[in-house]
Design a protein around this motif. Sequence first.
Motif, PDB file in Angstrom:
ATOM      1  N   TRP A  90      15.599  14.141   3.638  1.00  0.00           N
ATOM      2  CA  TRP A  90      15.509  14.970   2.574  1.00  0.00           C
ATOM      3  C   TRP A  90      14.616  14.275   1.778  1.00  0.00           C
ATOM      4  CZ3 TRP A  90      14.956  18.955   0.269  1.00  0.00           C
ATOM      5  CH2 TRP A  90      15.324  19.318  -1.203  1.00  0.00           C
ATOM      6  N   PRO A  91      14.653  12.855   1.208  1.00  0.00           N
ATOM      7  CA  PRO A  91      13.950  12.266   0.193  1.00  0.00           C
ATOM      8  C   PRO A  91      12.437  12.448   0.510  1.00  0.00           C
ATOM      9  CG  PRO A  91      15.624  10.969   0.780  1.00  0.00           C
ATOM     10  CD  PRO A  91      15.664  11.800   1.541  1.00  0.00           C
ATOM     11  N   GLU A  92      11.965  12.439   1.730  1.00  0.00           N
ATOM     12  CA  GLU A  92      10.538  12.581   2.231  1.00  0.00           C
ATOM     13  C   GLU A  92      10.277  13.973   2.122  1.00  0.00           C
ATOM     14  OE1 GLU A  92      12.669  10.937   4.045  1.00  0.00           O
ATOM     15  OE2 GLU A  92      11.974   9.038   3.823  1.00  0.00           O
ATOM     16  N   ILE A  93      10.942  15.014   2.053  1.00  0.00           N
ATOM     17  CA  ILE A  93      10.641  16.302   1.909  1.00  0.00           C
ATOM     18  C   ILE A  93      10.331  16.564   0.587  1.00  0.00           C
ATOM     19  CG2 ILE A  93      11.543  18.957   2.154  1.00  0.00           C
ATOM     20  CD1 ILE A  93      12.594  17.918   4.855  1.00  0.00           C
ATOM     21  N   GLN A  94      11.527  16.006  -0.325  1.00  0.00           N
ATOM     22  CA  GLN A  94      11.552  16.297  -1.680  1.00  0.00           C
ATOM     23  C   GLN A  94      10.188  15.623  -2.409  1.00  0.00           C
ATOM     24  OE1 GLN A  94      13.787  14.050  -4.521  1.00  0.00           O
ATOM     25  NE2 GLN A  94      14.800  15.888  -5.270  1.00  0.00           N
ATOM     26  N   GLY A  95       9.708  14.504  -1.863  1.00  0.00           N
ATOM     27  CA  GLY A  95       8.772  13.783  -2.431  1.00  0.00           C
ATOM     28  C   GLY A  95       7.465  14.527  -2.192  1.00  0.00           C
ATOM     29  N   THR A  96       7.434  15.110  -1.004  1.00  0.00           N
ATOM     30  CA  THR A  96       6.133  16.107  -0.470  1.00  0.00           C
ATOM     31  C   THR A  96       5.887  17.176  -1.486  1.00  0.00           C
ATOM     32  OG1 THR A  96       6.517  15.050   1.493  1.00  0.00           O
ATOM     33  CG2 THR A  96       5.051  17.038   1.236  1.00  0.00           C
ATOM     34  N   LEU A  97       6.918  17.823  -1.764  1.00  0.00           N
ATOM     35  CA  LEU A  97       6.829  19.024  -2.772  1.00  0.00           C
ATOM     36  C   LEU A  97       6.645  18.583  -3.964  1.00  0.00           C
ATOM     37  CD1 LEU A  97      10.016  20.804  -1.286  1.00  0.00           C
ATOM     38  CD2 LEU A  97       7.626  21.391  -0.682  1.00  0.00           C
ATOM     39  N   LEU A  98       7.223  17.682  -4.546  1.00  0.00           N
ATOM     40  CA  LEU A  98       7.119  17.007  -5.833  1.00  0.00           C
ATOM     41  C   LEU A  98       5.540  16.686  -5.923  1.00  0.00           C
ATOM     42  CD1 LEU A  98      10.062  15.050  -6.723  1.00  0.00           C
ATOM     43  CD2 LEU A  98       9.339  17.305  -7.561  1.00  0.00           C
ATOM     44  N   GLY A 232      -2.272  22.910   0.664  1.00  0.00           N
ATOM     45  CA  GLY A 232      -2.200  22.523   1.855  1.00  0.00           C
ATOM     46  C   GLY A 232      -2.441  21.064   2.267  1.00  0.00           C
ATOM     47  N   ARG A 233      -3.776  20.962   1.297  1.00  0.00           N
ATOM     48  CA  ARG A 233      -4.467  19.484   1.580  1.00  0.00           C
ATOM     49  C   ARG A 233      -3.675  18.376   0.884  1.00  0.00           C
ATOM     50  NH1 ARG A 233     -10.548  17.319  -0.445  1.00  0.00           N
ATOM     51  NH2 ARG A 233     -10.398  15.520   0.564  1.00  0.00           N
ATOM     52  N   ALA A 234      -3.060  18.854  -0.508  1.00  0.00           N
ATOM     53  CA  ALA A 234      -2.378  18.023  -1.140  1.00  0.00           C
ATOM     54  C   ALA A 234      -0.927  17.423  -0.507  1.00  0.00           C
ATOM     55  CB  ALA A 234      -2.054  18.706  -2.499  1.00  0.00           C
ATOM     56  N   ALA A 235      -0.366  18.364   0.111  1.00  0.00           N
ATOM     57  CA  ALA A 235       0.902  18.261   0.789  1.00  0.00           C
ATOM     58  C   ALA A 235       0.615  17.415   2.118  1.00  0.00           C
ATOM     59  CB  ALA A 235       1.566  19.326   1.252  1.00  0.00           C
ATOM     60  N   GLY A 236      -0.365  17.302   2.614  1.00  0.00           N
ATOM     61  CA  GLY A 236      -0.724  16.569   4.016  1.00  0.00           C
ATOM     62  C   GLY A 236      -1.288  15.310   3.842  1.00  0.00           C
ATOM     63  N   GLU A 237      -1.914  15.019   2.599  1.00  0.00           N
ATOM     64  CA  GLU A 237      -2.823  13.674   2.273  1.00  0.00           C
ATOM     65  C   GLU A 237      -1.843  12.558   2.312  1.00  0.00           C
ATOM     66  OE1 GLU A 237      -5.724  12.723   2.332  1.00  0.00           O
ATOM     67  OE2 GLU A 237      -6.796  14.545   2.417  1.00  0.00           O
ATOM     68  N   THR A 238      -2.393  11.478   3.131  1.00  0.00           N
ATOM     69  CA  THR A 238      -1.843  10.201   3.026  1.00  0.00           C
ATOM     70  C   THR A 238      -2.423   8.961   2.158  1.00  0.00           C
ATOM     71  OG1 THR A 238      -0.940  10.772   5.206  1.00  0.00           O
ATOM     72  CG2 THR A 238      -1.043   8.568   4.567  1.00  0.00           C
ATOM     73  N   ALA A 239      -3.714   8.652   2.400  1.00  0.00           N
ATOM     74  CA  ALA A 239      -4.324   7.723   1.733  1.00  0.00           C
ATOM     75  C   ALA A 239      -4.269   7.717   0.214  1.00  0.00           C
ATOM     76  CB  ALA A 239      -5.971   7.877   2.328  1.00  0.00           C
ATOM     77  N   PRO A 240      -4.511   8.803  -0.536  1.00  0.00           N
ATOM     78  CA  PRO A 240      -4.446   9.084  -1.914  1.00  0.00           C
ATOM     79  C   PRO A 240      -3.086   8.429  -2.606  1.00  0.00           C
ATOM     80  CG  PRO A 240      -5.314  10.882  -1.088  1.00  0.00           C
ATOM     81  CD  PRO A 240      -4.936  10.372  -0.117  1.00  0.00           C
ATOM     82  N   ILE A 241      -1.944   8.695  -1.673  1.00  0.00           N
ATOM     83  CA  ILE A 241      -0.695   8.173  -2.297  1.00  0.00           C
ATOM     84  C   ILE A 241      -0.195   6.935  -2.024  1.00  0.00           C
ATOM     85  CG2 ILE A 241      -0.010  10.386  -2.555  1.00  0.00           C
ATOM     86  CD1 ILE A 241       1.617  10.451   0.016  1.00  0.00           C
ATOM     87  N   PRO A 264       9.452   8.575  -1.541  1.00  0.00           N
ATOM     88  CA  PRO A 264       9.019   8.573   0.077  1.00  0.00           C
ATOM     89  C   PRO A 264       8.086  10.044   0.094  1.00  0.00           C
ATOM     90  CG  PRO A 264      11.238   8.100  -0.045  1.00  0.00           C
ATOM     91  CD  PRO A 264      10.833   8.405  -1.635  1.00  0.00           C
ATOM     92  N   ALA A 265       7.318  10.032   1.130  1.00  0.00           N
ATOM     93  CA  ALA A 265       6.548  11.354   1.515  1.00  0.00           C
ATOM     94  C   ALA A 265       6.311  11.530   2.821  1.00  0.00           C
ATOM     95  CB  ALA A 265       5.156  11.397   0.627  1.00  0.00           C
ATOM     96  N   LEU A 266       6.397  12.606   3.360  1.00  0.00           N
ATOM     97  CA  LEU A 266       6.340  13.006   4.776  1.00  0.00           C
ATOM     98  C   LEU A 266       5.019  12.432   5.546  1.00  0.00           C
ATOM     99  CD1 LEU A 266       7.708  16.449   5.176  1.00  0.00           C
ATOM    100  CD2 LEU A 266       8.739  14.606   5.997  1.00  0.00           C
ATOM    101  N   VAL A 291       6.595  15.380  11.517  1.00  0.00           N
ATOM    102  CA  VAL A 291       5.574  16.218  11.741  1.00  0.00           C
ATOM    103  C   VAL A 291       5.784  17.746  11.703  1.00  0.00           C
ATOM    104  CG1 VAL A 291       3.695  16.686  13.316  1.00  0.00           C
ATOM    105  CG2 VAL A 291       4.309  14.440  12.889  1.00  0.00           C
ATOM    106  N   LEU A 292       6.847  17.939  12.494  1.00  0.00           N
ATOM    107  CA  LEU A 292       7.225  19.372  12.246  1.00  0.00           C
ATOM    108  C   LEU A 292       7.723  19.885  11.051  1.00  0.00           C
ATOM    109  CD1 LEU A 292       7.779  22.195  13.967  1.00  0.00           C
ATOM    110  CD2 LEU A 292      10.067  21.238  14.575  1.00  0.00           C
ATOM    111  N   ALA A 293       8.220  19.226  10.109  1.00  0.00           N
ATOM    112  CA  ALA A 293       8.812  19.580   8.997  1.00  0.00           C
ATOM    113  C   ALA A 293       7.710  19.640   7.906  1.00  0.00           C
ATOM    114  CB  ALA A 293       9.736  18.528   8.226  1.00  0.00           C
ATOM    115  N   LEU A 294       6.535  18.866   8.086  1.00  0.00           N
ATOM    116  CA  LEU A 294       5.475  18.845   7.376  1.00  0.00           C
ATOM    117  C   LEU A 294       4.543  20.162   7.574  1.00  0.00           C
ATOM    118  CD1 LEU A 294       3.664  17.545   5.384  1.00  0.00           C
ATOM    119  CD2 LEU A 294       2.599  16.127   7.051  1.00  0.00           C
TER     120      LEU A 294
END
Length: 318
Positions: A90-98, A232-241, A264-266, A291-294
Amino acid sequence: IYTLSLHDALPIFGRLHDFLYESRWDYSNPTVMAREYFVCRADEFKGTSLERLFPYVDENLEKILRPRFTVYFGFLTDRSVDSHIFGGIWPEIQGTLLLAIGAMLFAFPLGVIAAIYFTEYAREGFLTSILRSANSTLAGVPSIVFGLFGLAFFINTLKVSESKSVLAGSLTLAIMILPTIIRSAEEAILAVPKTYREASLSLGSTKWNTIMTVILPAALPGILTGGVISLGRAAGETAPIIFTAAVSVGSAVGLADMFTSPTPALSWNIYNLASEHEAAAEMRHVQYGMVLALVGIVLLLNLSAIFLRARISSKLKG
């Protein structure tokens, strides 16, 4: 009892080996170094209810380590325990959405305003050409560069937060997706027939009123398309965060803590669990679940935006 060589030949047991066997040292020969050997712990529990546990674990260890397919909805709503060995995401899901929604709150209005300037107010010239080239160049910059820029500019220079935070990560993602939003909004505005402008202006409307009441509503479906891609790109990016917002383990961040706390972020946790976690090989099910959640979150956000765009288009046609 068996020797160290056999122990080294069975790395698959991992920590469960320490559960089954006790490490001891043989000092019987003073002329050589002490030799490590292992004794089954079951002998210490003879006559107790735990005695039958040891042979069961020894015989069924492979089945115990192999996760079985199950549907556990708490995986989406619980927090992680012991670095994701137990619990949920849940913290990763919430962080991704935020992070994704925060990036859109900053980038979408700026992108639309910039597109309006380029299409309706900017005159063709050297400055406009430089701005368009800069926007096109930014669209092709690697995402890791944006991460380092966010660390240097938003955290070290502007001091939007003392260290990593949701705010710094959102601003960094906003800068990254801004060129896509500008370009898509610009194309959507240019696709509006000129007769719309001419009809509005001929009726005495001002240029700004024409833009706000005629051109933008007609171009809104196309503008939202660019917003969907950027979201969609913002939710899936890793390097910038990595440098600005993400942490490997943490609790859910409240709205009041967005300005000071990382999250945390997915995307980051998927990479971390797959490559850096000490039990990466034994936690494939957690990685696949993330991965499925993201993918589900990105799909849900895209479907929501597509539904909103369809509603707006139908109202405009009506």
